[in-house]
Write a protein that holds these residues in place. Structure first.
Motif, short mmCIF file in Angstrom:
data_model
loop_
_atom_site.label_atom_id
_atom_site.label_comp_id
_atom_site.label_asym_id
_atom_site.label_seq_id
_atom_site.Cartn_x
_atom_site.Cartn_y
_atom_site.Cartn_z
N PHE A 1 29.44 1.03 -69.77
CA PHE A 1 28.04 0.65 -69.93
C PHE A 1 27.47 1.24 -71.21
O PHE A 1 27.82 2.37 -71.60
CB PHE A 1 27.21 1.15 -68.74
N LEU B 1 27.98 6.36 -68.93
CA LEU B 1 28.74 5.70 -67.87
C LEU B 1 29.82 4.83 -68.47
O LEU B 1 29.55 4.04 -69.39
CB LEU B 1 27.82 4.84 -67.00
N LEU C 1 20.62 7.59 -63.00
CA LEU C 1 21.79 7.04 -63.69
C LEU C 1 21.53 5.62 -64.18
O LEU C 1 22.11 5.19 -65.18
CB LEU C 1 23.00 7.01 -62.75
N ASP C 2 20.68 4.89 -63.47
CA ASP C 2 20.38 3.52 -63.88
C ASP C 2 19.83 3.45 -65.29
O ASP C 2 19.98 2.44 -65.97
CB ASP C 2 19.38 2.89 -62.92
N SER D 1 20.00 -5.11 -64.66
CA SER D 1 20.88 -5.92 -65.51
C SER D 1 20.22 -7.23 -65.90
O SER D 1 20.57 -7.82 -66.90
CB SER D 1 22.20 -6.17 -64.81
N HIS E 1 31.20 4.93 -62.85
CA HIS E 1 30.03 4.65 -62.04
C HIS E 1 30.36 4.41 -60.58
O HIS E 1 29.50 4.54 -59.72
CB HIS E 1 29.26 3.45 -62.60
N ARG F 1 22.54 3.07 -67.52
CA ARG F 1 23.42 1.98 -67.11
C ARG F 1 22.88 0.63 -67.57
O ARG F 1 23.57 -0.17 -68.19
CB ARG F 1 23.54 2.00 -65.60
N TYR F 2 21.61 0.38 -67.27
CA TYR F 2 21.01 -0.90 -67.62
C TYR F 2 19.81 -0.70 -68.54
O TYR F 2 19.21 0.37 -68.57
CB TYR F 2 20.57 -1.64 -66.36
N THR G 1 28.91 -5.34 -71.18
CA THR G 1 28.55 -4.73 -72.46
C THR G 1 29.14 -5.50 -73.62
O THR G 1 28.47 -5.77 -74.62
CB THR G 1 29.04 -3.27 -72.50
N PRO H 1 30.51 -3.72 -65.64
CA PRO H 1 30.97 -2.75 -66.62
C PRO H 1 31.93 -3.40 -67.61
O PRO H 1 32.58 -4.40 -67.27
CB PRO H 1 31.68 -1.68 -65.78
#
Lengths: 327, 334
Positions: free
Chosen positions: A198, A195, A275-276, A124, A252, A279-280, B172, B168
């Protein structure tokens, strides 16, 4: 007597990128090409030699003893978390070490190593433009990335140790096309998992653009580490929209633990750490490749996605069963 | 937990109960009680009418063609791809859907009184403001001033706490609305791109400070000034008055914050009643003062000792405007 043709050795020649590279070097540039790959090479041009052996074998060295090699393209890295970790590790690290050692011992002037942009790792707090000197953090949350990072670092130390050899390390973003990599496989799923909450920025690269970067890295005078980025980054969900596929929203909170167990027992196709990547963000700064390598992407996002979804995906290479791998 | 930490927490708690009891004693004096009641009545009636007026006559909404003109201005940016986002993930189109909420906060809930927003120049600039209020509504109101009150509008690209961009949904959304993970490299690239970057140099320390320290700015980080020197960027000091009273932080439960990986975990007076909803801001009145742009010259890599006085100049400019704002206001809600 005719001028000696440029001789290139390509590891991982039976893979999609290897085949595309050979097509260019051999057909368009008229180079002599010798491939090393233990997998079969489907539609091999008649005068392309193919050594069907494991790159870890000492027998590879004979090739360098008997020929004056001008360029080594090392594309034969493995990244498949489903494979046995020991096999994976020795293949990547010992294989690379061996190839570079042969190149050095037999005076090869140019080595091009295809690493990956995934070595930086999604986080992130990544900057929006990760440059080549950023730390390689991918293994922090995804231990299976360790050997790819080790290979990249090994290639960098080789670069410093042997200044007489022009070493090039390429770190491309997600390559899309007839390749079998995580990003292309992801787009080929019937429903694309995303996700909930995200939507990271992602970068993609058309396989032909990736191959032209590899080819341009072989030009005399080019050396160093290059991020290879295609068109401007876009949100993951826009990419999914371009692919025109439905999505599945996954929460998530519970997922990583569940998926980790499922993967252990082979109920899941991919490990939780992957999955990351949905996600990021880990978006790279590709300006060095464009300034120094003078390479420009020619294909847009839509072309790249179309290439991944085309039918002729498993062109050529026949997957091999190895004793260490569980399938 | 080591014993010393434990004792320190006990000491904080003791200090806190002491302050509360002192305040209660002070306010329960008969003469104080009378003025307090008077004040509450006045603020309630004036505040309520100011709150209701734009809602009743519909003036809190920008006319649709004006909204369209402003959005089109934002869409004019050269860094947008064919998919409508810039490399940081900012999608000007997404502002359209959140604009009503911003207008409501800016014109109704906080009734922001904006002074001299036109001092924010065109081209690259750093907007430097004091940070307060537990949740970053001060950023939203500064954004409201730049998007709704300035003409042409500018999208402030705030340097956001890393913790927030990883969440989350909100994480975003922040990115889509032009907010950026607070890293020097991101800031440098935005300034090189002639953007308007909003920085709160007090960071998390400033926003989560306890109520008793209201309007006492905490120490400023020096990074923004080095970046301004490096990229030759003018600095616009901004003071926000009013946000300190929106959410009253009586006590910061540091242990819990650590446990939840959050920058702070404040306890507010209404928390026993409302739970986490007590973090939402009270409809205080905001006053936002934009100062004259400041320009600095020198080496960006100079010693702290050389940078510190320059940072102090910016801080003093904000301090002066804060004092002006506090003198001008008649209460928390009016």
């Amino acid at each position: 007597m005719a001028k000696k043709r440029t001789l290139a050795v390509v590891t991982g020649i039976s893979g999609r990128l290897g085949q595309l590279l050979v097509r260019r070097l051999h057909r368009l540039e008229g180079w002599q090409v010798i491939g090393i790959d233990r997998r079969a090479f489907g539609r091999r041009p008649a005068d392309v030699e193919h050594l069907r052996i494991d790159i870890r074998r000492k027998a590879c060295e004979d090739l360098f003893r008997t020929h004056r090699v001008d360029v080594v393209f090392h594309l034969g890295l493995m990244h498949d978390p489903r494979k046995d970790t020991g096999e994976h590790h020795t293949w990547n690290i010992l294989g690379t070490q061996q190839i570079l050692e042969f190149a050095q011992r037999h005076g090869v002037p140019k080595v091009v190593i295809l690493s990956t942009g995934d070595v930086y790792g999604p986080q992130s707090d990544n900057p929006a433009f990760i440059s080549e000197d950023a730390p390689l953090m991918a293994a922090q949350r995804f231990p299976a990335m360790r050997d790819l990072i080790a290979v990249d670092m090994y290639a960098q130390s080789f670069f410093w140790k042997f200044p007489e050899i022009e070493t090039v390390v390429l770190r491309p973003v997600h390559i899309l096309g007839g390749v079998r990599n995580a990003a292309s496989n992801y787009l080929r799923l019937p429903r694309l998992p995303v996700l909930f909450g995200f939507d990271p920025m992602v970068q993609v690269l058309h396989e032909e653009d990736a191959v032209s970067a590899i080819q341009m890295a072989a030009r005399p005078g080019v050396r160093g580490v290059f991020n290879v980025t295609g068109p401007q980054a876009l949100p993951l969900r826009k990419l999914v929209e371009v692919a025109g596929k439905p999505t599945i929203e996954l929460p998530h909170v519970v997922l990583p633990g569940l998926l980790h167990r499922m993967f252990q027992f082979r109920f899941a196709e991919f490990p939780a750490a992957e999955l990351d990547y949905i996600r990021y963000a880990a978006t790279l700064d590709g300006s060095r490749a464009q300034d120094v390598l003078r390479w420009q992407p020619r294909y847009g996002v839509r072309d790249a996605v179309r290439a991944a979804l085309r039918a002729d995906v498993f062109d050529g290479a026949v997957p091999e069963r190895t004793p260490g791998s569980i399938r | 937990m080591p014993l010393s930490d434990y004792l320190q927490h006990l000491d904080h708690l003791r200090q806190f109960t002491q302050t509360v009891s002192q305040e209660l004693v002070a306010w329960s004096a008969p003469e104080k009680r009378a003025t307090l009641l008077e004040r509450v009545a006045k603020e309630a009636s004036e505040g309520a009418s100011e709150f209701l007026a734009p809602l009743l006559d519909g003036s809190w909404r920008t006319p649709p063609d004006e909204v369209e003109r402003r959005i089109r201005h934002l869409l004019d940016a050269k860094s947008l791809s064919e998919f409508g986002t810039d490399p940081f993930g900012y999608a000007p189109d997404s502002i359209r859907s959140v604009l009503p909420l911003l207008e409501f906060l800016h014109r109704v809930w906080f009734r922001a009184e904006v002074h001299d927003v036109h001092r924010v120049p065109a081209g690259r600039c750093l907007v430097i403001a004091n940070h307060s209020g537990q949740l970053p509504f001060d950023g939203a109101v500064i954004g409201g001033a730049l998007l709704l009150d300035r003409d042409p509008p500018r999208m402030p690209r705030s340097m956001v706490e890393k913790f927030a961009t990883g969440l989350p949904l909100t994480g975003t959304w922040f990115l889509r609305w032009g907010q950026v993970t607070g890293l020097p490299d991101n800031c440098r690239r935005l300034l090189d791109n002639d953007e308007c970057v909003l920085v709160f140099p007090e960071g998390a320390r400033g926003i989560s400070k306890p109520f008793r320290e209201r309007y006492k700015m905490t120490a400023f980080g020096h990074g923004f000034l080095r970046l301004a020197l490096e990229t030759n960027t003018p600095i616009v000091p901004v003071a926000v008055v009013g946000a300190e009273e929106q959410t009253i932080n009586l006590y910061d439960v540091k242990v819990l914050a650590k446990l939840l990986h959050m920058p702070a975990c404040p306890v507010t007076p209404l928390m026993p009643l409302l739970g986490p909803l007590a973090m939402l801001p009270a409809p205080v009145k905001y006053r936002v003062y934009f100062g004259e742009p400041l320009r600095f010259e020198g080496d960006a890599n100079d010693d702290e000792a050389v940078i510190a006085p320059k940072v102090a100049t910016v801080r003093a400019a904000i301090q002066a405007m804060l004092e002006r704002g506090l003198a001008e206001r008649r209460g928390w809600y009016i």
